[in-house]
Design an enzyme around this catalytic site. Structure first.
Site, PDB file in Angstrom:
ATOM      1  N   CYS A  96       0.904  -1.226  -0.038  1.00  0.00           N
ATOM      2  CA  CYS A  96       0.026  -0.119   0.021  1.00  0.00           C
ATOM      3  C   CYS A  96       0.905   1.253  -0.095  1.00  0.00           C
ATOM      4  O   CYS A  96       2.131   1.222  -0.674  1.00  0.00           O
ATOM      5  CB  CYS A  96      -1.028  -0.101   1.310  1.00  0.00           C
ATOM      6  SG  CYS A  96      -0.253   0.095   2.749  1.00  0.00           S
ATOM      7  N   TYR A  97       0.243   2.319   0.453  1.00  0.00           N
ATOM      8  CA  TYR A  97       1.185   3.695   0.571  1.00  0.00           C
ATOM      9  C   TYR A  97       2.352   3.462   1.262  1.00  0.00           C
ATOM     10  O   TYR A  97       3.482   4.112   1.122  1.00  0.00           O
ATOM     11  CB  TYR A  97       0.291   4.771   0.901  1.00  0.00           C
ATOM     12  CG  TYR A  97       0.577   6.121   0.387  1.00  0.00           C
ATOM     13  CD1 TYR A  97       1.299   6.340  -0.787  1.00  0.00           C
ATOM     14  CD2 TYR A  97       0.575   7.186   1.431  1.00  0.00           C
ATOM     15  CE1 TYR A  97       1.774   7.575  -1.107  1.00  0.00           C
ATOM     16  CE2 TYR A  97       0.479   8.400   0.983  1.00  0.00           C
ATOM     17  CZ  TYR A  97       1.500   8.627  -0.223  1.00  0.00           C
ATOM     18  OH  TYR A  97       1.962   9.822  -0.514  1.00  0.00           O
TER      19      TYR A  97
END
Length: 533
Positions: free
Chosen positions: A473-474
């Protein structure tokens, strides 16, 4: 059973990143387009008042608004790709075909039943989706169809036939299976969805009726679920479905807080943003609160350690303030002082209430860059952004005082206060990054890049045979492992720059912050993965 449900939720949450992280880019570009068409700005900067810049802004905003009115197909394709275990690109293509089959099947069935409304569709529960009149399921249509397509794809994408039927195997067979599934599902949903919509409306009404208490719970849960990686499941429905509000703007109905304010940005006839924007005011703790927490940790550290932790805290605080990436800070105290994380969640939830009471309409979901791009061009009257700044400064002070008092009174072992001197996780990360920078400088990497030892990360995760799946993810490398007990946490933290490791059954998440993409690429190369999951 509980572990299986959690694994499913985490997988769904990871898949949501594909559409969710792309959509804010559209919002920012809509805001940029507004810069070139904003009459107030043109009065201050007369050179913007010309056909070229105005035309550019109009084209930019207008073209991206189409994304907001077609979220169903965007989420359908994004989720199908994210949830597919193999052949992701083909899963995305098939999901688009399935979406088209569904809406046209529903349209034809409703026509046969005499259910199609003629004339204006506003308030009828029906809408045009890609030009096809169907029940207005909004983004839920994409979510449901994306999951169905992924399930069928994962089950049948490797099915093969012999002889003359070979051409119908693999992903082509997936589409063959999906055709009757989509047709039958369209018929079923024609009768079921009105009841589901009534339930959603009732839930939305309940949330609205709870007022500030509902806002507080929303903000608190969004932070509390950070360690599980499921916080996206809290805010996404409010940003993209009717739970976050419904508004008619320039004759077009928009659902969800983010969709509404994106449309309002581009409409100069709207003088003040809708109240629904409050559901995306998640940046107070990111831009201000956690900065106060960092300052409190610095001031409560042992004097001899402050110089050593300063660089780490400044870097983490800057990342949080500018980009809204908070996990490096949150994980710095989550495991050594969980009470601080609970207090952080409570304060974050209360910030929504304060902003709402004061009538703030500023857009502030992440960091300061987003805040400036969204709010300054719109002006004070439309956003009341100075209120947001003042509340942020107040929360900076509140976080600082509360964190400092709790750290001292409870003798919490935050950064610089460890019992064994300077064995600090974030300090080790800084040392490793400095070492990597020194090593990579010899090979002259591209500017802004950071060399990552994929082999070391794979080894720390138990080796190639132990890694079943890798996504990111981020800020986190998300892995599914055959045997999580083989993970070497010390090696991940002290030699690869990880700030924290989160375990949930076979799912092990390694927090790297903004360099996670480089880590993911290095790991994929080491594993010989040709296509990112």
């Amino acid at each position: 059973m509980k572990e299986k449900i959690m694994d499913g939720l985490q997988k769904f949450s990871k898949a949501m990143f594909i559409p969710v992280l792309i959509l804010p880019i559209a919002g920012i570009l809509i805001a940029v387009g507004n810069l070139f068409t904003n009459t107030r700005l043109q009065a201050v900067l007369p050179f913007l008042n010309n056909p070229v810049t105005i035309g550019f802004g109009t084209l930019l905003s207008g073209s991206l608004n189409a994304i907001l009115t077609n979220l169903g197909v965007i989420f359908c394709v994004g989720l199908a790709v994210g949830l597919a275990n193999k052949k992701k690109s083909e899963a995305g293509f098939i999901s688009l075909l399935a979406f088209l089959v569904f809406i046209n099947a529903m349209n034809k069935f409703m026509g046969l039943q005499g259910m199609l409304v003629e004339g204006d569709l506003s308030g009828t529960g029906q809408a045009l989706v890609l030009g096809v009149q169907v029940l207005d399921m909004g983004v839920f249509l994409g979510l449901i169809l994306g999951v169905i397509v992924a399930l069928v794809h994962n089950r049948f994408c490797e099915t093969e036939f012999n002889n003359a039927f070979q051409i119908y195997g693999g992903t082509r067979f997936v589409f063959i299976v999906l055709i009757p599934v989509m047709v039958i599902f369209a018929v079923v949903m024609t009768y079921i969805w009105p009841f589901a919509q009534a339930g959603i409306n009732a839930l939305g009404g309940f949330i609205q009726s709870t007022g500030n208490f509902g806002l507080f719970l929303y903000g608190m849960l969004e932070r509390l679920l950070i360690p599980t990686g499921l916080h996206h499941l809290v805010y996404t429905p409010f940003l993209y479905t009717s739970l976050g509000g419904v508004e008619t703007i320039a004759g077009q109905v928009y659902e969800g807080a983010r969709n509404i304010y994106y449309a309002e940005i581009a409409d100069e006839s709207i003088k003040v943003l809708s109240q629904s924007v409050i559901w995306d005011a998640r940046g107070i703790s990111k831009m201000f609160g956690l900065i106060g927490a960092c300052l409190a940790m610095y001031h409560t550290a042992r004097p001899e350690n402050r110089g050593k932790i300063k660089a780490v805290l400044i870097t983490a605080a800057t990342t949080s303030f500018i980009a809204g990436v908070t996990e490096p800070i949150e994980f710095s105290f989550l495991f050594v002082a969980p009470i601080l994380f609970v207090v952080h969640a409570v304060l974050a939830g209360s910030s929504f209430v304060v902003l709402n009471i004061l009538g703030c309409r500023a857009i502030g979901p992440n960091g300061f860059i987003d805040f400036l791009l969204y709010n300054l061009p719109l002006g004070v009257a439309k956003t009341r952004w100075p209120i947001y700044i003042l509340v942020g400064i107040a929360y900076f002070a509140i976080y600082y005082v509360v964190f400092r008092v709790l750290i001292v009174k409870l003798n919490l072992h935050t950064l610089g206060r460890e019992a064994d001197g300077m064995e600090m996780k974030l300090h080790s990360k800084a040392e490793y990054k400095a070492k990597v920078a020194a090593e990579s400088s010899a090979s002259a990497p591209a500017k802004g890049s950071e060399k990552v030892d994929g082999a070391l990360v794979v080894e720390a995760l138990g080796g190639k045979d132990n890694i079943l799946k890798v996504t990111n993810c981020y800020t986190r490398l998300r892995t599914e492992l055959a045997n999580p007990d083989l993970v070497d946490e010390d090696k991940l933290k002290n030699q690869t720059g990880a700030t924290a490791i989160v375990r949930k059954g076979k799912n092990v998440q390694v927090v790297y912050g903004l360099k996670v993409n480089a880590v993911r690429k290095a790991v994929d190369e080491e594993l010989g993965v040709q296509e990112n999951d």
